[in-house]
Scaffold this active site. Structure first.
Site, PDB file in Angstrom:
ATOM      1  N   SER A  61      11.896   7.275  -7.755  1.00  0.00           N
ATOM      2  CA  SER A  61      10.466   6.990  -7.281  1.00  0.00           C
ATOM      3  C   SER A  61      10.451   6.423  -5.691  1.00  0.00           C
ATOM      4  O   SER A  61      11.617   6.095  -5.033  1.00  0.00           O
ATOM      5  CB  SER A  61       9.782   5.808  -8.188  1.00  0.00           C
ATOM      6  OG  SER A  61      10.542   4.589  -7.895  1.00  0.00           O
ATOM      7  N   SER A 118       5.317  -0.948  -5.430  1.00  0.00           N
ATOM      8  CA  SER A 118       6.494  -1.347  -6.257  1.00  0.00           C
ATOM      9  C   SER A 118       6.210  -2.234  -7.263  1.00  0.00           C
ATOM     10  O   SER A 118       5.799  -3.461  -7.165  1.00  0.00           O
ATOM     11  CB  SER A 118       7.474  -2.001  -5.100  1.00  0.00           C
ATOM     12  OG  SER A 118       8.668  -2.621  -5.816  1.00  0.00           O
TER      13      SER A 118
END
Length: 328
Positions: free
Chosen positions: A93, A283
């Site tokens: 990611s 995040s």
């Protein structure tokens, strides 16, 4: 999944090791009984079929035993290196952009924070502790089957504050319960500048949205994408780049609320750490789910050994050789 693989590798190494020992010692014992070396022909065997009794006996061994025994040294080497020295991981990611990109393959130093049992993750020998600014792989506290990678921001006893508007950190060490905090850790920021990345948002058709990160030259733009802002952050002397989405502000109501602390402020308990991604507005980190126990630490990310141009959940399209090197 990682622990399951370690268990399977350990079992395979043990089984092949037992077969390797059985083959070696049984053959050696047979040779000693005959008073000769393996493969050496007996003096009285002139005129007989070449070879000896040992060779004949060995030839009757099942082929799978010999095959398993032959791969034991390779499995042993892989087991030792992966369990105690270095383990490879893939970045899935964009939470650590721009330091780490989707498609980066990294090496993690397993012995940086202790020699651990590869199955139970119990620390056998302590070798060190994380420092502020380290990029660390750890077991996600809410699901130990998942490996996460973030940057260490807060150490045990630190008070960590995050300003969701200015998107700046404040870290004060030595804030254990009932004590006054020490002087704040020096954290400086450069001015915000446009980054080389744009973020796109696409509907999945189920009321959800997915995003992708594209490297786009400053003089170009992708329709419907947002140009991310970038600046340097110096965290206790460790300098790295962080990304933010201009104008975006975190929803404080979904922040992890520590008992006795103000919103967006956390005091790190002993033997735990506060982690954050470098892509600050994309995040899932300690701001949202809390602290990482010391026992969850896997190791320190040290280098990118190969990198592929790809998007999350898609196949690679090219190789990024320029990204090979150390991680800061």
């Amino acid at each position: 999944m990682a622990n399951m693989f370690a268990l399977i590798l350990a079992i395979a190494t043990l089984i092949t090791g037992l077969l390797w020992c059985w083959e070696r010692f049984k053959l050696a014992a047979a040779c000693r009984r005959l008073g000769q070396q393996p493969g050496q022909q007996r003096p009285d065997a002139v005129g007989e079929t070449p070879g000896n009794d040992v060779a004949v006996k060995v030839s009757h061994k099942p082929g799978w035993i010999e095959t398993c025994a032959s791969i034991f040294p390779v499995l042993l080497l892989v087991f030792v290196v992966r369990s105690f020295i270095f383990e490879p991981f893939q970045i899935p990611s964009g939470s650590m952009m721009p330091t780490l990109l989707v498609g980066d393959f990294i090496l993690v130093e397993k012995f940086a924070y202790g020699i651990k049992d590869p199955i139970t993750q119990t620390t056998l020998i302590e070798t060190g502790h994380p420092k502020r600014g380290d990029v660390v792989v750890f077991k996600y506290p809410l699901d130990l089957k998942l490996d996460y990678i973030k940057r260490v921001v807060g150490l045990p006893g630190d008070r960590v504050s995050y300003d969701p508007v200015n998107k700046r950190l404040t870290v004060q060490p030595g804030c254990a319960s009932g004590q006054d905090c020490a002087t704040a850790v020096p954290i400086t920021y450069s001015e915000l500048t446009p980054s080389a990345f744009e973020q796109t948002f696409n509907s999945t058709g189920a009321g959800e949205a997915s995003s992708a990160f594209l490297q786009v030259p400053p003089n170009q733009a992708v329709a419907g994408a947002i140009r991310l802002a970038q600046r340097k952050e110096s965290l206790g002397g460790v300098v790295h780049n962080v990304l933010t989405v201009p104008g975006k502000q975190d929803q404080l109501k979904i922040y992890y609320q520590q008992q006795g602390s103000s919103l967006a402020e956390w005091v790190v308990p002993q033997r735990k750490y506060f982690m954050m991604g470098d892509n600050r507005d994309d995040s899932a980190d300690s701001r949202f789910w809390g602290f990482v126990p010391e026992r969850n630490l896997v190791g320190k990310a040290t280098a990118i050994w190969i990198s592929f141009e790809k998007q999350e959940g898609q196949w690679p399209t090219s190789v990024r050789l320029s990204r090979i090197g150390g991680i800061h």
